[in-house]
Scaffold this motif. Structure first.
Motif, mmCIF file in Angstrom:
data_model
loop_
_atom_site.group_PDB
_atom_site.id
_atom_site.type_symbol
_atom_site.label_atom_id
_atom_site.label_comp_id
_atom_site.label_asym_id
_atom_site.label_seq_id
_atom_site.Cartn_x
_atom_site.Cartn_y
_atom_site.Cartn_z
ATOM 1 N N GLU A 285 0.858 -1.194 0.000
ATOM 2 C CA GLU A 285 0.000 0.000 0.000
ATOM 3 C C GLU A 285 0.889 1.237 0.000
ATOM 4 O O GLU A 285 1.762 1.388 0.842
ATOM 5 N N ARG A 286 0.655 2.151 -0.923
ATOM 6 C CA ARG A 286 1.516 3.333 -1.067
ATOM 7 C C ARG A 286 0.694 4.615 -1.159
ATOM 8 O O ARG A 286 1.156 5.603 -1.696
ATOM 9 N N GLY A 287 -0.538 4.530 -0.616
ATOM 10 C CA GLY A 287 -1.382 5.725 -0.627
ATOM 11 C C GLY A 287 -2.320 5.752 -1.814
ATOM 12 O O GLY A 287 -1.970 5.284 -2.888
ATOM 13 N N ILE A 288 -3.502 6.272 -1.575
ATOM 14 C CA ILE A 288 -4.465 6.440 -2.660
ATOM 15 C C ILE A 288 -4.757 7.928 -2.840
ATOM 16 O O ILE A 288 -4.529 8.734 -1.940
ATOM 17 N N ARG A 289 -5.261 8.251 -3.999
ATOM 18 C CA ARG A 289 -5.576 9.641 -4.296
ATOM 19 C C ARG A 289 -6.936 9.981 -3.717
ATOM 20 O O ARG A 289 -7.917 9.300 -3.994
ATOM 21 N N THR A 290 -6.997 11.021 -2.907
ATOM 22 C CA THR A 290 -8.252 11.423 -2.284
ATOM 23 C C THR A 290 -8.418 12.934 -2.432
ATOM 24 O O THR A 290 -7.635 13.575 -3.126
ATOM 25 N N ILE A 291 -9.396 13.471 -1.712
ATOM 26 C CA ILE A 291 -9.627 14.909 -1.779
ATOM 27 C C ILE A 291 -8.578 15.693 -0.990
ATOM 28 O O ILE A 291 -8.507 16.907 -1.126
ATOM 29 N N GLU A 292 -7.793 15.029 -0.179
ATOM 30 C CA GLU A 292 -6.776 15.741 0.593
ATOM 31 C C GLU A 292 -5.577 16.048 -0.301
ATOM 32 O O GLU A 292 -5.072 15.160 -0.980
ATOM 33 N N THR A 293 -5.123 17.285 -0.284
ATOM 34 C CA THR A 293 -4.010 17.644 -1.154
ATOM 35 C C THR A 293 -2.747 18.020 -0.378
ATOM 36 O O THR A 293 -1.703 18.226 -0.976
ATOM 37 N N TYR A 294 -2.841 18.091 0.951
ATOM 38 C CA TYR A 294 -1.652 18.444 1.722
ATOM 39 C C TYR A 294 -0.610 17.320 1.623
ATOM 40 O O TYR A 294 0.581 17.575 1.441
ATOM 41 N N THR A 295 -1.078 16.096 1.767
ATOM 42 C CA THR A 295 -0.212 14.945 1.549
ATOM 43 C C THR A 295 -0.283 14.557 0.074
ATOM 44 O O THR A 295 -1.286 14.776 -0.578
ATOM 45 N N ARG A 296 0.813 13.973 -0.437
ATOM 46 C CA ARG A 296 0.793 13.586 -1.852
ATOM 47 C C ARG A 296 -0.334 12.601 -2.106
ATOM 48 O O ARG A 296 -1.082 12.714 -3.062
ATOM 49 N N ASN A 297 -0.447 11.590 -1.241
ATOM 50 C CA ASN A 297 -1.560 10.645 -1.320
ATOM 51 C C ASN A 297 -2.006 10.376 0.110
ATOM 52 O O ASN A 297 -1.348 10.792 1.053
ATOM 53 N N THR A 298 -3.109 9.666 0.249
ATOM 54 C CA THR A 298 -3.598 9.346 1.588
ATOM 55 C C THR A 298 -3.295 7.880 1.863
ATOM 56 O O THR A 298 -3.803 6.991 1.181
ATOM 57 N N GLN A 299 -2.454 7.650 2.864
ATOM 58 C CA GLN A 299 -2.117 6.267 3.207
ATOM 59 C C GLN A 299 -3.362 5.600 3.773
ATOM 60 O O GLN A 299 -3.941 6.092 4.745
ATOM 61 N N ASP A 300 -3.750 4.503 3.164
ATOM 62 C CA ASP A 300 -4.958 3.800 3.609
ATOM 63 C C ASP A 300 -4.557 2.640 4.519
ATOM 64 O O ASP A 300 -4.468 1.489 4.085
ATOM 65 N N LEU A 301 -4.337 2.958 5.790
ATOM 66 C CA LEU A 301 -3.892 1.901 6.708
ATOM 67 C C LEU A 301 -5.009 0.916 7.029
ATOM 68 O O LEU A 301 -4.745 -0.214 7.436
ATOM 69 N N SER A 302 -6.253 1.321 6.841
ATOM 70 C CA SER A 302 -7.335 0.375 7.083
ATOM 71 C C SER A 302 -7.291 -0.765 6.076
ATOM 72 O O SER A 302 -7.889 -1.824 6.296
ATOM 73 N N ALA A 303 -6.564 -0.584 4.985
ATOM 74 C CA ALA A 303 -6.428 -1.677 4.014
ATOM 75 C C ALA A 303 -5.733 -2.886 4.636
ATOM 76 O O ALA A 303 -5.942 -4.016 4.188
ATOM 77 N N VAL A 304 -4.917 -2.656 5.664
ATOM 78 C CA VAL A 304 -4.178 -3.782 6.256
ATOM 79 C C VAL A 304 -5.120 -4.795 6.905
ATOM 80 O O VAL A 304 -5.121 -5.977 6.515
ATOM 81 N N PRO A 305 -5.957 -4.392 7.886
ATOM 82 C CA PRO A 305 -6.880 -5.409 8.425
ATOM 83 C C PRO A 305 -7.832 -5.979 7.359
ATOM 84 O O PRO A 305 -8.205 -7.155 7.434
ATOM 85 N N VAL A 306 -8.193 -5.177 6.385
ATOM 86 C CA VAL A 306 -9.081 -5.697 5.328
ATOM 87 C C VAL A 306 -8.374 -6.799 4.537
ATOM 88 O O VAL A 306 -8.922 -7.893 4.339
ATOM 89 N N ILE A 307 -7.157 -6.515 4.113
ATOM 90 C CA ILE A 307 -6.407 -7.538 3.358
ATOM 91 C C ILE A 307 -6.207 -8.786 4.218
ATOM 92 O O ILE A 307 -6.347 -9.913 3.740
ATOM 93 N N LYS A 308 -5.906 -8.583 5.483
ATOM 94 C CA LYS A 308 -5.694 -9.738 6.374
ATOM 95 C C LYS A 308 -6.946 -10.592 6.469
ATOM 96 O O LYS A 308 -6.866 -11.815 6.641
ATOM 97 N N LYS A 309 -8.108 -9.970 6.374
ATOM 98 C CA LYS A 309 -9.358 -10.722 6.454
ATOM 99 C C LYS A 309 -9.661 -11.423 5.125
ATOM 100 O O LYS A 309 -10.049 -12.588 5.098
#
Lengths: 338, 338, 338, 338
Positions: free
Chosen positions: D236-260
Motif C-alpha cells: 500500500e503506497r497511498g491512494i488519491r483522495t480529496i486531501e491535497t496536503y499529503t501527496r496521497n492518503t495512506q490507507d492503513l485500514s487496508a491492512v486489516p481488510v487484506i488480512k481478512k
C-alpha cells in the motif's frame, strides 16, 4: 500569495495592480521573464479581497502560500493547547479515551456502559441523544430524554459527557448540560452553528467533514475560535474516498499534519471510519502510534440489539483488551493513559 | 435487501433470523449453496431496523436493493413534479433560467442586474444575502439589508427571488420574504434545517453536497418532503473529485440519473462548479443538452469589482449571447425557454 | 515556480539558493516580509531539478506555476491540431463519430455493425480485440483473430479501425494493421508503452486514466509527442469519484479546459463513463454541446448477447436517432458532421 | 450474486432467466413481492457471463456477493502465505524492513546506503533503476547501469534487491538479476505485464494503484497467481483522495481488510504516500501497529542531493532511531524484527 498575470499585460496595468495590492498593506515584488510575469506578495495577505484580484482582467490566477487560519495556527502559538474538562486534560502528553454507545437507549444501558468504561480508565462518556441519520425514517435518537439519561450516567460515574448538537436551537440546553459539545461531520461547515458555539466557553469536539480538506477543517475550527472559544478538539472520523469496502477511509496521516500546522488536540474515531467492529482495535493501535491525542470509540454491552451502528461497536471485554495494548504503544510515543 | 450469512451458520439460527425479518412484514426467501447462504428480502424493507440485523453475529453483511427514498421516488409518482413560483413554472417542458450576482452589494447593483436578466427572459433572480464563506474573515454578505435590497429588485422587476438560508433562526423571515429558499451544499445534510423547511410550503432549492451521492441527495430531499413540503428543486453544483483545475467537477450525468429515479426537477449551477467564467457558457449548453430543467448562473455587471466570486461571473452581454444558443439546444431536447 | 522558504533562513543561505536556481537559466526574484520569504522564478523552470530544491533544508515547499507540458501546450502552438486518418480529419471544425462493439466477436457481427455505422456517417470503426479485463477469468478478447476480423470489416466498408494495444510486444502488428491505436485508461501511465508509441507516426487515441488529472493526462500525451509522434487524440471516458450509481463520472468540463490548455483534439466516450446504455444519448448530446471534437460510442446489433459490456451498448436504431439530434447541436457550436 | 428484475417482468421471462443462470451450474432462488422481484444465486458465480445477464432486457441490475478472487482468497487458503527471499521470510510473524534510496545514483551511493541499512537489520535493499516519472523530461533512472550497481550492492552486503519493472521487454533481465520484482502503482492494471510475471517464480511486490479499490488490487494479484506464481507481496503506497496536503492518503485500514480477505502478505510504503520525510516515522509506527507485515522506506545518505524524491527520504540516522521504536510496537502485535 502569488499573482500570475496573463501574457501581454501592459507595464501600466502591472503597476496599477501592484499599487492596488500594496494598499492592503502587504509587500509586493514583480518577477518578469519570457512569457511569464508573476507578482509575489508577503505579509498579511488575508486582508486582500481575493475576489477582486481574481476578477481583474489581467490576472490569470492566484495561488495562496500562507495558511488562512490564524488562531488555530501553530506558527502563532507554539505550545500544544491543553483543554480542561472536569478533572481531565485533553492534549499534551495525555492520551484521552472517550467511549460509549452510538446512541443512548435507556438508563440501564447508558449507566451500565458508563460504569464499565469508567472502570477501564475512560476520560469521558460518549452517547448520541440527537442523531443525524441519512434517512428521515430511521431512529432519530431519544433527543431530550437521551440527554437526561446522559446526565444520570454522569451523576453515577463522574464522567464528563460528550454528545452531538444538531441545531442552534439547542445551544442553551447544551451549554447548561453537556461537557463537550460535538459538531458532527455533516455540520462541519454549518457556519452559523460554528459562530454561535464560538460564543461559549465549553469545549467543542469538531469532527472532520466527509470530504473536507485539513485546511477547511482548520478553518471551521477558526470560525469557533474567532468568536472567542479556543477550546476546540479536532476529531478525524474518516473521509470519503474511492474505497468502498470500508465505510470511510481513516486518514491517519492527518495526525502528524495537524500536529505540524496547529496546536489543537486531535483525536481519532475508528468506529465511524471503518464501520466494522473488527477494525476498531487495529485502527486504534495505529492512531496511538501515529501520535493522536486520544480516541473516541463506540462501546456497547449488547451490539446485536443496539438501536444504531451495532455493527461497529465493540464490547466492554474487547475494549478492556484493547486498552492494555494501547498502553504499551502510548509509551513509545510519549503519551500516558489514565 | 439481501442478507449474506457467515459460513457455518446453523439451520436454527437461519430460521430464527428469517422469522425476525418476516416480523417486519417483508417476504424472505433462503438460497443455499456450497460455502454461501443468502436471504433475499422483498417488500417495504425500509421498515427493517438494519442496525440490529447487521450486528447479528451470523450476518456477514447486508446489501440494499430498494431505493431508500419514497416521496422523491419516480416509482411512486410517475409524472414530473412541476413547481409554481409566481407566474413561472419549474419542471416539465420548461427551461428555467435563474440569474443574478453572487452577492447583493447595493440597490443599484441588484436592481440593475435584475432588470438586465429580466429583459433576457430570466425566470427568477438569484443573489446572496447570507454567504457561507470558508473563512470567518471573509465578507459574509449584507445579511438582512441584502434581503431588503432583493425585495426592492423584486418590486421593480416582478422577478421571484432565490437566496440562501444559513440557519433555522431565519426561517420566519425567509418564509415571509423569499420566493425560493436555497439550501447550500454545505448544509445539504443539516437535517434540522431540512426538517423545519419541510413544514413550509415555499419551494426549496436543494444544492447537492460536495461529496454527496445522488442517493444521499435524494434522501435530503426526502427529509423536506417527509415533513409535507413537496416543492423541492434539486441543483447540481459540482462534486469534489481528484481534478483540481476546476473548483469542482460538474456531474452532468446526474441529470439523466435523477430523471430516472425521481420526479423532481433538477437544475444546474455551472458557475460554482467550474469557478471560472469562461467555462460557464460551454457547461450551460451541455446542461441543457443533457436534459436539465434549468440553470442558475452568476451574472454581474462589473465582475472585476464584485465583492465575491467575480472570477466566475459572466456579464449581461455574455449572458444574452448564451441565451440565444441555449434556445436552439433546448428545442432538440423538447424544452422551451421564456 | 515559487519557492517558499522556511522561517529564519539566513541571508547567506537565501543567496546561495538564488545562485543555484539561476544556474538553471531562469530569473529569480526575492520577496521578503514579516514571517515569510518567497523566491519567484520565471523562465523555463522545467530545467530545474525540483527534487534537489525540495530537499533543501531551508525550503518549505515549491509551487509550480508553469504548465509542465510543452508540445501539447496551446501556448506554444495556437492552432488546433488536425489529424488525418484515411480520408477523414479529426479535430478543428469536424465532429468525429467512432462507433462499434465493445469487442469483436465474429465476422458477421463486426462486418454487420461496421456497415450499419458507416451508413450513418461514422468516421471510424471501434472494436476490442485485446481486452483489459479486471478479472483474469473473464473473456480476454479474440486477440489476433479479432484484429483479422477488424481488417475484414475495414476492407468491406473503408472505415479506419480503432483498437486497443495492451503491450509493447504488439507494436509492430498494430503499426502495420491498425489505423488509430488506442491506449486504455489503465495504461495511461504505462510510460514504456507511451515512449514506444512516440516512435510511430500512427494516430494514438489516449484515454484518460481513472484518477488522472488533466495535467497528468497531458503529460502522458507529452510522452508520446516527445518521441516525435504528434498525432495524439485525447479521449475522456469518466473518472472515478464518490458517485457509485454511474460506473464513472464523465468529466465534461475537461473539454473546455483541454481546449484552453492544448491544441490536441478531444473526444468523449459516454459508453464507458456511464456504463448504462440509456445514458449514452444524453451524455453524447452534452458532449457535443460542451465543444468536444467527437464521440466514441459502443454500438451492438444484439446487446443482450454481447460478450462484453452489453449493458452499455446502444443499437444501430438508437444510434441513428442520436445522430440526427447531434447534427442540430453541432451546428450551435460550429461543428460539422459527416 | 443477486439479479434484480425490472417491474412487470412476466413469469415466463423469469423462468427463462432462471434456467439460463442454472445452466452455469449455480443455485438460483426467486423472491417475489409487491413491486420487486429478485433472484438469489449461490455457488461458483464467477462462471456466469455477467455481461449477458446485465444486458437482458428484464434485468434492472446485478449485485455481486462473492469475492471475485480465488487464489488470493483466504476463504480457500486459511494460512498466511510466507514468501522466501534468500534467507529471509516475508509474511507470518516476521516484520520485513525494505530500505534504500528512491533511485540508484552511483556505486558509492547505493553500496554506502546498503551497508547502513544492512547494519540496522534491513531485510532487503530497494533502489530504482527504471523510474516511472510523470514527465518525459525528468530523470528516468540509470536503467541497466542502475541494475548493475544494485547487483554490486547485493554482492557487498548479501541483501536481496527490490526494483521496479516498467516493461515486459525487461522480464528476462529481471528474472535473472532481481530478487523481488516490483510492479509500480501506475502499472497495477497493466494486465499483459501481470500475466507474464505470472509465468515466473520470482516474488512480485505489487503496489496498489492510485485509485484502485482493494478488490481490484487483489484481482491484479489474481492475474499473477492465475499464471502460477503465488509469490505476491501487496504494497500500500497511498491512494488519491480529496486531501491535497499529503501527496496521497495512506490507507492503513487496508491492512486489516487484506488480512481478512486474503492470505497474502502486505507491506506499507509511507515514503510515497506522504511525500514528506517528516511523516515517514509516524506513519511507519502506525503501519506496524495496524498489523502490516513490513515497510518499504526511502533512505538516502544525502537527501538534499538526491536525484529524485529527496524531500521524502530519511537519513540512516533517522532510520536507526525509527527501528528501535518499531521493535516495541511490533511486540504488541505479535511480530518480530531482525
Amino acid at each position: 500569495m502569488v499573482i500570475i498575470l496573463k501574457d501581454g499585460t501592459s507595464k501600466e496595468d502591472i503597476n496599477k495592480l501592484i499599487e492596488q495590492v500594496k494598499s492592503f498593506g502587504v509587500e509586493a515584488k514583480l518577477t518578469e521573464g519570457v512569457g511569464q510575469t508573476i507578482i509575489g506578495l508577503v505579509g498579511d495577505t488575508t486582508r486582500i479581497n481575493r475576489s477582486k484580484i481574481q476578477a481583474n482582467k489581467n490576472v490569470d490566477r492566484i495561488m495562496s502560500i500562507q495558511e488562512p487560519f490564524k488562531r488555530a495556527n501553530r506558527r502563532f502559538k507554539q505550545d500544544d493547547t491543553i483543554i480542561q474538562v472536569g478533572n481531565a486534560k485533553i492534549g499534551g502528553e495525555v492520551l484521552t479515551m472517550i467511549a460509549g454507545p452510538c446512541s443512548v437507549e435507556s438508563e440501564e444501558q447508558i449507566v451500565g456502559i458508563a460504569k464499565e468504561v469508567k472502570k477501564l480508565g475512560a476520560t469521558a462518556l460518549r452517547g448520541g441523544a440527537f442523531k443525524p441519520r441519512t434517512s428521515p425514517y430511521s431512529f432519530q435518537g431519544l433527543e431530550l430524554e437521551g440527554l437526561e439519561l446522559l446526565k444520570v450516567a454522569r451523576a453515577e460515574t463522574g464522567l464528563p459527557i460528550v454528545t452531538e448538537i444538531m441545531s442552534t436551537d439547542m445551544i442553551d440546553v447544551f451549554e447548561k448540560d453537556v461537557d463537550i459539545i460535538q459538531v458532527g461531520a455533516r455540520n462541519m461547515q454549518n457556519f452559523d452553528l460554528l459562530k454561535q458555539l464560538g460564543q461559549l466557553k465549553k469545549p467543542i469536539l469538531l469532527k472532520r467533514g466527509l470530504s473536507a480538506t485539513i485546511e477547511e477543517w482548520l478553518m471551521s475550527a477558526e470560525y469557533i475560535m474567532a468568536g472567542g472559544n479556543e477550546n476546540v478538539i479536532l476529531c478525524e472520523r474518516g473521509i470519503r474516498t474511492i474505497e468502498t469496502y470500508t465505510r470511510n477511509t481513516q486518514d491517519l496521516s492527518a495526525v502528524p499534519v495537524i500536529k505540524k500546522l496547529s496546536h489543537l488536540p486531535i483525536i481519532i474515531d475508528p468506529s465511524h471510519a471503518a464501520g466494522k467492529s473488527w477494525m476498531v482495535a487495529p485502527l486504534s493501535k495505529a492512531a496511538v502510534a501515529v501520535g493522536a491525542d486520544g480516541l473516541i470509540i463506540e462501546v456497547h454491552n449488547d451490539p446485536t440489539n443496539a438501536l444504531c451502528d451495532g455493527q461497529q461497536s465493540i464490547t466492554p471485554e474487547q475494549y478492556a483488551d484493547l486498552v492494555e495494548k494501547l498502553k504499551v504503544i502510548a509509551s513509545v510515543v510519549g503519551k500516558q493513559m489514565n
